[in-house]
Design a protein around this motif. Structure first.
Motif, PDB file in Angstrom:
ATOM      1  N   LYS A 398      14.349  17.099  10.251  1.00 52.46           N
ATOM      2  CA  LYS A 398      13.780  17.401   8.940  1.00 52.46           C
ATOM      3  C   LYS A 398      14.214  18.795   8.461  1.00 52.46           C
ATOM      4  N   GLU A 403      14.066  15.831   4.269  1.00 54.48           N
ATOM      5  CA  GLU A 403      12.702  15.346   4.530  1.00 54.48           C
ATOM      6  C   GLU A 403      12.699  13.819   4.493  1.00 54.48           C
ATOM      7  N   LEU A 407       9.126   7.720  11.645  1.00 55.87           N
ATOM      8  CA  LEU A 407       8.017   7.062  12.343  1.00 55.87           C
ATOM      9  C   LEU A 407       8.234   7.240  13.843  1.00 55.87           C
ATOM     10  N   ASN A 426       0.152  -1.766  11.917  1.00 53.68           N
ATOM     11  CA  ASN A 426      -0.455  -0.920  10.884  1.00 53.68           C
ATOM     12  C   ASN A 426       0.406   0.325  10.637  1.00 53.68           C
ATOM     13  N   ARG A 427       0.909   0.904  11.720  1.00 50.20           N
ATOM     14  CA  ARG A 427       1.796   2.073  11.573  1.00 50.20           C
ATOM     15  C   ARG A 427       3.082   1.688  10.854  1.00 50.20           C
ATOM     16  N   ASP A 429       3.488  -0.742   8.736  1.00 46.13           N
ATOM     17  CA  ASP A 429       3.151  -0.955   7.319  1.00 46.13           C
ATOM     18  C   ASP A 429       3.123   0.376   6.560  1.00 46.13           C
ATOM     19  N   ALA A 430       2.421   1.355   7.144  1.00 43.74           N
ATOM     20  CA  ALA A 430       2.294   2.661   6.479  1.00 43.74           C
ATOM     21  C   ALA A 430       3.661   3.325   6.343  1.00 43.74           C
ATOM     22  N   PHE A 431       4.478   3.178   7.372  1.00 42.71           N
ATOM     23  CA  PHE A 431       5.817   3.779   7.342  1.00 42.71           C
ATOM     24  C   PHE A 431       6.672   3.127   6.249  1.00 42.71           C
ATOM     25  N   GLU A 433       5.691   1.786   3.553  1.00 40.94           N
ATOM     26  CA  GLU A 433       5.232   2.294   2.253  1.00 40.94           C
ATOM     27  C   GLU A 433       5.821   3.679   1.978  1.00 40.94           C
ATOM     28  N   SER A 437       8.404   4.681  -1.039  1.00 44.54           N
ATOM     29  CA  SER A 437       8.132   5.798  -1.939  1.00 44.54           C
ATOM     30  C   SER A 437       9.301   6.798  -1.917  1.00 44.54           C
TER      31      SER A 437
END
Lengths: 443, 280
Positions: A398, A403, A407, A426-427, A429-431, A433, A437
């Motif tokens: 990073k 940036e 995950l 769940n992780r 899924d969030a990643f 998203e 973005s």
């Protein structure tokens, strides 16, 4: 009792042939005795593959067998067996799984173990250990194994490469490391000659090394086809297709496998066939061994439109010409140069980018070449060698690059008690998203 | 005409619903309970009553949290990570790092302009979660809501060295038998959780402002302990439990408006306000 588990689909037909390959390797260790061949416990990426092949020693790969046990969700009995003799659960679970298996086999008299996944491994006549800089348990694992196989001779060599220091020019040091590695390999040959009663056929070794070089080249040519949009193969398959390179190096079967894979990928590209439909996100598997009991997670990524056209894991080779190896007639010296340069050939690039590291530079190179939108690491708690550096790599990436979404999955290679499918998904899924973005922001 | 949107956050311990128009129109917080898959519709009905709206008045609904897949009337599911970031950004726009201490997990989220940059989660061990405090409160016979206030009267927080919840419970009861005071023990429990959470969140390279959400934010003793471990002040939103549901509702609004702007209508769930049938 092994847990019932749904089969995992692979995207390529060639990858689907891998279980036969792995079973064949295990079966060879059990048949070796009838064929009058010697069996050696062997460890991956140790530079000793070609020596074993040239001397008709049958390798029994503990890392492969432990992976099979994990994939079949049938490793617990061996982990518990090792634990019952005071091996900690936090030790490398490849090691503890195979040590537990050794304990069971010795209790049964040293023959075949009836309920072992895919028949298990044959009892070795020798142990050809090799620690390397990449795996510290492999210093002690062969010795711990010998505790249960008292009559089996052990050789533990080690091939080092210059550590990275941005202020130091490694080119001057390489030759010393190569000299050391060559001598280690020469000692390995002497050890094998002593315990097989055969002399090394140096011409045959040279031919096998040449075949390995061609396999390295073909492997990279094949994997670079994955740069295509959509990618014709992702890491889910690569965790299978690594088998011939990793466990069958120096054999014609390995070369032929990649030729078949190359042809299939070319055909898929011509047909526009991808892994995910539509392919929305391209990710890199940047470090870490996978959870062998949860390879279906790659398909979970695919179901979200995410594919991995590239991975660092098990890409243990490079195009030979890119390594600029010095000419030598000594096949052992050639192996040593190939080994050292495999690691150091990212050093010059890393030095040019202040604050970077060779491992990070490699990730950046792959992100750029394979057009990746996100980075996934897997931190397997019992694999200290990789686990320990992952956060540092992620932070450095990073800092020196950009940036990009990262995950870090957590689990283990063999120990399923480390894993929770719902939380892992769940992780993911969030990643996804976050990657979505990120892509929108970048566009 | 005002369009209304809903966010439904089914967490492991609490269920939250926010109805959003040009601001928060209604919010409901209640225990998730073992039958949460069947109860999402009832919580939504309560929120609609509070908002004086009918289900048909809602233009778009997003479900989030661990139980998000069990909300049949939701038009879309989004993870709590994205929703927390969105909700918190609307309440405290200067925040760059969010620490969420929930009933059965804890999370750290780095945000930039309301978007998730990176995140970490602890979901494998109860020791860094609200559950740890619940179990200890039960063991000590102290009402959960009194734990925070009680810990502020400690003169020297007790050292709780066990990281495993079960062993820590044993350690706490042993120390109590040995004469350690209740406030010191409760403060020690908060320090133990704060240490675990801080070491998790520090993986993110923390940037101020830092905010805390979730049930943990309602425990002043835990908040103080966390500030000490992180070395910076921690902001608390007005209602720290609803950030996920609020973020889901705001996201619903953004998605709806994006479609409308493009002259399209977003696809809606075909299920009306009905309970999930998974266990029937």
């Amino acid at each position: 009792m092994a847990e019932e588990k749904k089969g995992r689909a692979v995207a390529t037909k060639t990858a689907a042939s891998i279980p036969k390959f792995v079973r064949g390797n295990l079966a060879a260790t059990l048949k070796a005795k009838e064929e009058g061949k010697k069996v050696a416990y062997a460890y991956i990426a140790d530079g000793q593959d070609e020596i074993m092949r040239a001397m008709d020693i049958v390798p029994a790969w503990g890392e492969s067998f432990a992976g099979v046990c994990a994939a079949k969700r049938d490793a617990e009995k061996y982990l518990q067996k090792a634990e019952s003799d005071n091996f900690s659960r936090s030790l490398c679970t490849y090691a503890t799984c195979t040590i537990g298996f050794d304990m069971v086999r010795e209790e049964l008299g040293g023959g075949a173990v009836p309920d072992a996944p895919w028949g298990g491994m044959g009892r070795p006549d020798m142990i050809l250990g090799s620690a390397q800089l990449l795996c510290d348990p492999r210093f002690k694992w062969p010795q711990a194994t010998q505790h249960y196989l008292r009559d089996v001779p052990v050789f533990v060599g080690s091939m080092y490469y210059p550590p990275f220091d941005p202020k130091m020019d490694h080119h001057e040091q390489e030759k010393f490391y190569v000299k050391y590695a060559t001598e280690e390999l020469r000692e390995c040959v002497k050890f094998c000659e002593k315990h097989t009663g055969k002399k090394m056929d140096w011409d045959r070794l040279a031919q096998i090394v040449e075949l390995s070089d061609r396999t390295w080249d073909l492997f990279i040519d094949t994997y670079e086809l994955r740069k295509a949009f959509p990618t014709p193969m992702d890491t889910g398959d690569a965790m299978n297709t690594m088998v011939p390179l990793t466990f069958n190096l120096g054999t014609q079967e390995a070369y032929d496998f990649y030729k078949q894979l190359y042809d299939e990928l070319q055909q898929k590209i011509a047909n526009g066939e991808g892994v995910a439909d539509p392919e929305k996100y391209r990710l890199i598997w940047a470090a870490g061994l996978p959870s062998w009991f949860a390879l279906g997670d790659f398909q979970y990524f695919n179901s979200k439109g995410a594919v991995f056209p590239v991975e660092v894991t098990y890409r243990g080779c490079e195009k030979i010409e890119r390594l600029e190896l010095p000419k030598t007639n000594d096949p052992l010296e050639h192996i040593a140069w190939r080994w050292v340069r495999y690691w150091t050939h990212w050093y010059d690039k890393a030095r040019k980018r202040p604050g970077s590291l060779p491992k990070v530079e490699r990730i950046i190179e792959y992100i750029e070449e394979y057009k990746c939108d996100g980075v996934v690491f897997h931190s397997a708690f019992s694999c200290r060698s990789w686990h320990a550096g992952i956060i540092h790599q992620a932070e450095t990436l990073k800092k020196v690059y950009r940036e990009i979404p990262i995950l870090i999955l957590e689990g283990d290679i063999v120990d399923i008690s480390s894993y929770n499918e719902a939380d892992t998904h769940n992780r993911i899924d969030a990643f996804i998203e976050a990657v979505d973005s990120y892509k929108k922001r970048m566009n | 005409m005002i369009n209304y949107f809903a966010g439904v956050d089914i967490g492991s311990t609490m269920t939250k619903v926010v109805i959003y128009g040009e601001g928060i129109r209604a919010m409901i917080i209640g225990p998730t309970g073992p039958e949460h898959r069947k109860l999402a519709n009832k919580v939504m009905e309560e929120a609609l009553i509070q908002a004086h709206l009918k289900f048909e008045d809602l233009s778009y609904i997003i479900a989030t949290g661990y139980g998000r897949i069990n909300v049949p009337f939701a038009d879309r599911q989004v993870t709590e990570i994205t929703c927390h970031a969105k909700g918190l950004h609307s309440l405290l726009p200067t925040v760059k790092t969010v620490v969420d201490i929930g009933g059965q997990d804890s999370k750290g989220i780095k945000i930039k302009d309301g978007r998730v940059v990176s995140f970490v989660m602890n979901d494998k061990c109860a020791a860094g979660t609200g559950r740890f405090i619940e179990i200890m409160a039960d063991s000590l016979g102290v009402p959960l809501n009194d734990m925070g206030r009680l810990s502020l009267t400690a003169d020297k927080p007790a050292m709780i060295s066990s990281t495993c919840t079960v062993f820590a419970e044993h350690e706490v009861t042993n120390q109590l038998s040995g004469g350690e005071t209740l406030p010191n023990l409760v403060a020690g429990i908060h320090e133990s959780v704060a240490t675990r959470v801080a070491s998790l969140v520090k993986k993110l390279n923390i940037e101020p402002d830092v905010a805390i959400t979730g049930g943990g934010a309602k425990n002043i003793g835990l908040v103080k302990a966390l500030e000490k471990k992180l070395g910076c002040p921690v902001l608390i939103p007005p209602e720290p439990l609803i950030t996920g549901a609020l973020g889901a509702a705001i996201l619903a609004k953004e998605i709806f408006e994006k479609y409308t702007k493009e002259g399209q209508v977003p696809e809606r769930s075909k299920s009306g306000l009905q309970e999930a049938k998974f266990f029937d």
